[in-house]
Write a protein that holds these residues in place. Structure first.
Motif, PDB file in Angstrom:
ATOM      1  N   LYS A  73       0.865  -1.192   0.000  1.00 49.51           N
ATOM      2  CA  LYS A  73       0.000   0.000   0.000  1.00 49.51           C
ATOM      3  C   LYS A  73       0.891   1.227   0.000  1.00 49.51           C
ATOM      4  O   LYS A  73       1.881   1.287   0.748  1.00 49.51           O
ATOM      5  N   TYR A  74       0.511   2.186  -0.818  1.00 49.78           N
ATOM      6  CA  TYR A  74       1.207   3.480  -0.824  1.00 49.78           C
ATOM      7  C   TYR A  74       0.218   4.530  -0.315  1.00 49.78           C
ATOM      8  O   TYR A  74      -0.954   4.504  -0.712  1.00 49.78           O
ATOM      9  N   ILE A  75       0.699   5.396   0.530  1.00 52.83           N
ATOM     10  CA  ILE A  75      -0.224   6.394   1.112  1.00 52.83           C
ATOM     11  C   ILE A  75       0.309   7.813   0.885  1.00 52.83           C
ATOM     12  O   ILE A  75       1.507   8.057   0.913  1.00 52.83           O
ATOM     13  N   ALA A  76      -0.640   8.716   0.640  1.00 53.51           N
ATOM     14  CA  ALA A  76      -0.277  10.120   0.423  1.00 53.51           C
ATOM     15  C   ALA A  76      -1.291  11.004   1.145  1.00 53.51           C
ATOM     16  O   ALA A  76      -2.465  10.645   1.270  1.00 53.51           O
ATOM     17  N   ARG A  77      -0.822  12.139   1.629  1.00 54.97           N
ATOM     18  CA  ARG A  77      -1.731  13.085   2.275  1.00 54.97           C
ATOM     19  C   ARG A  77      -2.603  13.752   1.209  1.00 54.97           C
ATOM     20  O   ARG A  77      -2.086  14.213   0.186  1.00 54.97           O
ATOM     21  N   SER A  78      -3.901  13.783   1.451  1.00 53.84           N
ATOM     22  CA  SER A  78      -4.816  14.439   0.513  1.00 53.84           C
ATOM     23  C   SER A  78      -4.553  15.946   0.508  1.00 53.84           C
ATOM     24  O   SER A  78      -4.123  16.514   1.516  1.00 53.84           O
ATOM     25  N   SER A  79      -4.851  16.579  -0.611  1.00 52.81           N
ATOM     26  CA  SER A  79      -4.718  18.044  -0.629  1.00 52.81           C
ATOM     27  C   SER A  79      -5.951  18.701  -0.008  1.00 52.81           C
ATOM     28  O   SER A  79      -5.953  19.896   0.260  1.00 52.81           O
ATOM     29  N   ALA A  80      -7.008  17.890   0.226  1.00 46.33           N
ATOM     30  CA  ALA A  80      -8.243  18.457   0.796  1.00 46.33           C
ATOM     31  C   ALA A  80      -8.217  18.408   2.315  1.00 46.33           C
ATOM     32  O   ALA A  80      -9.200  18.048   2.959  1.00 46.33           O
ATOM     33  N   ILE A  81      -7.090  18.747   2.888  1.00 46.94           N
ATOM     34  CA  ILE A  81      -6.991  18.740   4.340  1.00 46.94           C
ATOM     35  C   ILE A  81      -6.237  19.979   4.824  1.00 46.94           C
ATOM     36  O   ILE A  81      -5.495  20.611   4.077  1.00 46.94           O
ATOM     37  N   ALA A  82      -6.469  20.294   6.090  1.00 42.27           N
ATOM     38  CA  ALA A  82      -5.663  21.308   6.761  1.00 42.27           C
ATOM     39  C   ALA A  82      -5.045  20.602   7.956  1.00 42.27           C
ATOM     40  O   ALA A  82      -5.717  19.815   8.626  1.00 42.27           O
ATOM     41  N   ALA A  83      -3.779  20.813   8.190  1.00 41.20           N
ATOM     42  CA  ALA A  83      -3.127  20.127   9.306  1.00 41.20           C
ATOM     43  C   ALA A  83      -2.198  21.088  10.022  1.00 41.20           C
ATOM     44  O   ALA A  83      -1.663  22.022   9.429  1.00 41.20           O
ATOM     45  N   ARG A  84      -2.015  20.839  11.306  1.00 40.58           N
ATOM     46  CA  ARG A  84      -1.174  21.729  12.089  1.00 40.58           C
ATOM     47  C   ARG A  84      -0.657  20.995  13.317  1.00 40.58           C
ATOM     48  O   ARG A  84      -1.419  20.294  13.985  1.00 40.58           O
ATOM     49  N   LEU A  85       0.630  21.164  13.572  1.00 43.58           N
ATOM     50  CA  LEU A  85       1.234  20.606  14.778  1.00 43.58           C
ATOM     51  C   LEU A  85       1.184  21.693  15.850  1.00 43.58           C
ATOM     52  O   LEU A  85       1.738  22.779  15.652  1.00 43.58           O
ATOM     53  N   LEU A  86       0.479  21.417  16.929  1.00 43.92           N
ATOM     54  CA  LEU A  86       0.346  22.440  17.975  1.00 43.92           C
ATOM     55  C   LEU A  86       0.475  21.765  19.339  1.00 43.92           C
ATOM     56  O   LEU A  86      -0.215  20.787  19.619  1.00 43.92           O
ATOM     57  N   GLY A  87       1.346  22.300  20.167  1.00 45.00           N
ATOM     58  CA  GLY A  87       1.538  21.730  21.500  1.00 45.00           C
ATOM     59  C   GLY A  87       1.944  20.270  21.431  1.00 45.00           C
ATOM     60  O   GLY A  87       1.542  19.473  22.283  1.00 45.00           O
TER      61      GLY A  87
END
Lengths: 272, 105
Positions: free
Chosen positions: B5-19
């Motif tokens: 399986k190959y996995i990729a982050r969708s472009s239809a997302i918002a992500a953020r590393l916080l705390g």
């Protein structure tokens, strides 16, 4: 000697919220008067308006109920905003839009809220379900869904606190800080807020309890609760991402705490 | 043998590393996820080119000292759940596009 204003100036009412002036032009004098009364305290001059809208009023049976589904989307390069009681098109680049609406304050109020959410989304700010007030030169937000205590905390505010709103707060980003600005968007108190602003010191998530206390909130919960209270209507992934990033930025710069309170004026003693 | 399986982050997302925690939201339906450290590591390694089994063996098992078989099962469940919400793209072939890792923003 009397001065005769140009027709367009007489037909126009400019409403300035959060430093953003929006001119509304209508040829119906009683509707214009209603707007002036409703937004008294937030009236600006049409010359300084950033955007203008021409308003036509529906006739008779044209209007559907206000509880019809709200739709906000980009169509042919313009924003389309529609609900049973209004249909508006707005081209931010041209600075102009048209509204066809029922002769009702709720329709124009909703259009104004939507327009401000779209503008703020690109500037790192937002409208949020929160009461807000200024005390000692600092602004405080009290966020929560209906019934959480926004009206109660507003009613309990001491005389030296300036109430910005009991329902919908206006949060504007300015560099690495946020300003809370007064809004005419009133809740149960049915009282428009004061038209002033101050640097935001904290956001409190309201919760009714048995004693007054302020509790820490983790980053994830803070962002999640904030997002739940931010007003956003547009079906637009790019703006949804901007709002998400704005909420994260806000949570990293402004303390977000849980305010558990009993409906008693002493709660204001711990707000600082 | 299971297909890669190959996995990729969708472009239809918002992500953020916080705390120290990764928050991911679908911009299509506003579904909100919080990823734990392991899930976050898989998420950040989802470049569309590295097979999932290699991500688990080379990254997850090394960094988190977990049993490989258990880690593979956990990773498969995580990938299934996020792919159902359109947040991760999954293919049996390498994927050419993956949205940038939030850490690089």
């Amino acid at each position: 000697m009397t001065t005769t204003l140009p027709t367009t100036a007489k037909e126009t009412v400019s409403i300035e919220i959060g430093g953003m002036a929006i001119a509304l032009r209508t040829q119906n004098p009683s509707f214009r008067q209603m707007i002036e009364n409703r937004y008294a305290g937030f009236l600006g001059t049409s010359r300084s308006s950033h955007f203008e809208f021409d308003i036509d009023l529906y006739e008779g049976s044209e209007s559907a109920p206000a509880n019809d589904d709200l739709e906000v989307k980009i169509e042919e390069g313009e924003w389309l905003l529609q609900r049973g009681d209004f249909r508006a098109r707005w081209n931010p680049d041209a600075g102009h839009g048209q509204i066809r609406q029922a002769c009702s304050p709720y329709a124009i109020d909703c259009v104004l809220r939507i327009v401000h959410t779209l503008l703020l989304a690109r500037q790192g700010g937002f409208l949020v379900h929160a009461a807000s007030a200024i005390r000692g030169g600092k602004a405080f937000l009290f966020a929560g869904v209906s019934g959480a205590g926004k009206t109660t905390i507003s009613r309990l505010a001491p005389p030296d606190a300036k109430l910005l709103t009991d329902e919908i707060s206006y949060v504007r980003r300015e560099g690495n800080r946020y300003l809370a600005c007064g809004t005419p968007f009133a809740g149960e108190l049915a009282r428009v807020g004061e038209n002033r602003s101050a640097p935001l010191s904290a956001l409190f998530l309201l919760e009714k309890g048995l004693q007054n206390s302020i509790e820490p909130v983790g980053s994830v919960e803070a962002v999640q609760r904030l997002l739940r209270n931010i007003l956003f209507f547009a079906d637009d992934p790019e703006l949804v991402e901007l709002v998400f990033q704005s909420a994260c930025e806000f949570a990293s710069l402004v303390p977000i705490r849980r305010l558990v309170f009993v409906p008693d004026q002493r709660v204001w003693d711990i707000i600082r | 043998m299971m297909a890669e399986k190959y996995i990729a982050r969708s472009s239809a997302i918002a992500a953020r590393l916080l705390g120290g925690e990764m928050m991911v939201m679908s911009t299509a339906d506003s579904t909100f996820f919080t990823l734990n450290e392991v899930a976050s590591a898989i998420w950040q390694a989802a470049d569309g080119r590295t097979p999932l089994s290699e991500i688990v063996a080379g990254k997850i098992c090394q960094e988190f000292d977990v049993d490989q078989e258990q880690a593979q099962r956990g990773a498969a469940r995580f990938v299934d759940e996020l792919s159902q919400h359109g947040i991760l793209l999954v293919s049996d072939q390498p994927l050419t596009e993956s949205s940038p890792s939030p850490e690089s923003r």
